[in-house]
Enzyme design. Sequence first.
Site, PDB file in Angstrom:
ATOM      1  N   GLN A 109       0.770  -1.095   0.177  1.00  0.00           N
ATOM      2  CA  GLN A 109       0.073   0.162  -0.053  1.00  0.00           C
ATOM      3  C   GLN A 109       0.739   1.341  -0.060  1.00  0.00           C
ATOM      4  O   GLN A 109       1.608   1.501   0.706  1.00  0.00           O
ATOM      5  CB  GLN A 109      -1.034   0.060   1.161  1.00  0.00           C
ATOM      6  CG  GLN A 109      -2.052  -1.010   1.269  1.00  0.00           C
ATOM      7  CD  GLN A 109      -1.472  -2.306   1.896  1.00  0.00           C
ATOM      8  OE1 GLN A 109      -0.294  -2.454   2.248  1.00  0.00           O
ATOM      9  NE2 GLN A 109      -2.464  -3.192   2.372  1.00  0.00           N
ATOM     10  N   GLN A 168       0.203  -0.226  -5.918  1.00  0.00           N
ATOM     11  CA  GLN A 168      -1.138  -0.432  -5.191  1.00  0.00           C
ATOM     12  C   GLN A 168      -1.702   0.897  -4.349  1.00  0.00           C
ATOM     13  O   GLN A 168      -0.963   1.456  -3.779  1.00  0.00           O
ATOM     14  CB  GLN A 168      -0.501  -1.586  -3.897  1.00  0.00           C
ATOM     15  CG  GLN A 168      -1.812  -2.065  -3.495  1.00  0.00           C
ATOM     16  CD  GLN A 168      -1.334  -3.261  -2.219  1.00  0.00           C
ATOM     17  OE1 GLN A 168      -0.297  -3.916  -2.630  1.00  0.00           O
ATOM     18  NE2 GLN A 168      -2.384  -3.601  -1.450  1.00  0.00           N
ATOM     19  N   ASP A 169      -3.259   0.887  -4.423  1.00  0.00           N
ATOM     20  CA  ASP A 169      -3.630   1.912  -3.751  1.00  0.00           C
ATOM     21  C   ASP A 169      -3.343   3.446  -4.115  1.00  0.00           C
ATOM     22  O   ASP A 169      -3.089   4.275  -3.375  1.00  0.00           O
ATOM     23  CB  ASP A 169      -3.723   1.863  -2.123  1.00  0.00           C
ATOM     24  CG  ASP A 169      -3.975   0.676  -1.754  1.00  0.00           C
ATOM     25  OD1 ASP A 169      -4.879  -0.127  -2.664  1.00  0.00           O
ATOM     26  OD2 ASP A 169      -4.147   0.367  -0.436  1.00  0.00           O
ATOM     27  N   ASP A 182      -6.184  -2.721  -6.521  1.00  0.00           N
ATOM     28  CA  ASP A 182      -6.998  -2.012  -6.059  1.00  0.00           C
ATOM     29  C   ASP A 182      -6.813  -0.316  -6.012  1.00  0.00           C
ATOM     30  O   ASP A 182      -6.810   0.401  -4.990  1.00  0.00           O
ATOM     31  CB  ASP A 182      -7.081  -2.534  -4.234  1.00  0.00           C
ATOM     32  CG  ASP A 182      -7.685  -3.655  -4.423  1.00  0.00           C
ATOM     33  OD1 ASP A 182      -8.052  -4.591  -5.072  1.00  0.00           O
ATOM     34  OD2 ASP A 182      -7.060  -4.481  -3.223  1.00  0.00           O
ATOM     35  N   ARG A 236     -13.186  -5.498  -7.118  1.00  0.00           N
ATOM     36  CA  ARG A 236     -13.488  -6.679  -6.187  1.00  0.00           C
ATOM     37  C   ARG A 236     -14.156  -5.913  -4.992  1.00  0.00           C
ATOM     38  O   ARG A 236     -13.647  -4.677  -4.677  1.00  0.00           O
ATOM     39  CB  ARG A 236     -12.328  -7.648  -6.041  1.00  0.00           C
ATOM     40  CG  ARG A 236     -11.085  -6.908  -5.183  1.00  0.00           C
ATOM     41  CD  ARG A 236      -9.917  -7.815  -4.934  1.00  0.00           C
ATOM     42  NE  ARG A 236      -8.881  -7.051  -4.392  1.00  0.00           N
ATOM     43  CZ  ARG A 236      -7.863  -7.617  -3.667  1.00  0.00           C
ATOM     44  NH1 ARG A 236      -8.208  -9.071  -3.171  1.00  0.00           N
ATOM     45  NH2 ARG A 236      -6.928  -7.074  -2.964  1.00  0.00           N
TER      46      ARG A 236
END
Length: 542
Positions: A334, A356-357, A378, A454
């Site tokens: 993250q 990520q993020d 994500d 998701r």
Amino acid sequence: MQTNPPSSMASLLLLLLFLLPFSSAGATTVSTTIHAACRATRFPSICEKTLSESSSLPQNPSPTDLILAAINASSSGTTTALSLSHSILSSSSDPNHTTAARNCIDLLTLASHRLSSISSPSSSAPLSSARAWTSAVLIYHYSCWSALKYVNTTSQISSAMAFLTDLQSLTSNALSMLFSLHRFGPDLYLWSPPQTERDGYWDSSSTGAVAGADLGSGSTPLSRSKPDVTVCKGGSCRFDSVQAAVDSAPVNRTERFVIYIREGVYNETVRVPFEKPNLAFVGDGMGKTVLTGSLNADMVGVSTYNTATVGVQGDGFMAYNLTISNTAGPDAHQAVAYRSDSDLSILDSVELSGHQDTLYAASLRQYFKSCTISGTVDFIFGNSASFFDNCLILILPRQLNPERGETNTVTAHGRTDPAQTTGFVFHRSTINASADYLRFFNTNPKIHRTYLGRPWKEFSRTVFLECYLEQVVRPEGWSLWDGDFALSTLFYGEYASVGPGANVSARVPWSSQVPPEHVDVYSVSNFIQGDQWIHSLVLNPI
């Protein structure tokens, strides 16, 4: 498990005093009016006890009286939760504990701000704003609980988490009543628990096709504005850091405060506090004006919340013509580039770059126009109501050795309650991949999987409208989070997708095609009330 230090005893007493009404014996008489209102909530027994024991209710309360009493209960609980967080901060030297406590203090202070805006007797906020702000309060309560969950090694933290669980129920009940007031009006006997699209309820206040907001052709009015301050490298400007320019902005200014950031790379962490609304960052172009950092959640004492290169709380924030990045890399987990809790915010022609993020669209109403957002896992996440208009979404290689295969997800929306007004809407945007990713994908597409989203939380909501989906998007469209978690409660929808990745006949059965007659539910006007603020925010007075 560690014992509580003496300094935590006052907080525990506050906790016990607040929880007492939920556990005490002896029923308080519940009026017919309160019973009718509480039938519309997810936690009716807590609702009835809270309202029956409220000292602020008149003898014959109106629906508004009942909602304000529920909001006041949430506000009182938030004050206690702040005290508990301060106690955790003062009684522990563990860097992970202190980080979680500081984050809780930050989040709960935001919750207090929003609750006071709703409950103030002089408040003239429309129902749409009350719903958006209460949705955000529930987000902040949950996010504090979640921050403590990851460092739950003491009974003090465990007790605070239990308190926050009950506090979320109080806030959820207020939010449910606001939902019913919006849906049914003031007739309490029509009120019922909140529903979503999966229940057949489509929350629309107008008819017509979905549309974005017209910010003008060519340059926006913001690009032609005279800056209040200028930031540049080399010492020829008043400021050489963006944060110093933010710090110079007046508190609670109602007019736009424009910070012009000249071409250059600014390696710094930038925070725009709640008390600094109506700030605008104007750059010289994507890739030219670059705000960058490399904080990531693998560092000791750093959580995802803290990793943002730019974190914004002040309402009405705008950014135009620049890049915000996090360069922690694909193996750092993250690492947020931009985090926003700014209500009524606009990013126009901004590049958000990370892995990520990348984008933490945390809460409230946000509008993204002609932005480029890149990442891996994500990389667009949070629990805001965000509208992405004509944006380019780019998939990057996830690993240092991506030839071994990988799974990427564009979105992970975090709605935890069916009454929250949140979700992600992508309108006429493009989902594609970087040249580096395509090189691996074309070699072996079966092991390089990309999904539209998701379900991070139970009521996750994400919709793609008239979007172009390249071949990198899997035919199934959407991915699982953990087994069948949230599959019966989420809403993942598409309307008129085109491109080689738009094989809607092969989509997972728990996703949906939005019926044409309900597409307007996700318009800028309906979804984020953009017709009430986007043009005035851009045009006034710059």
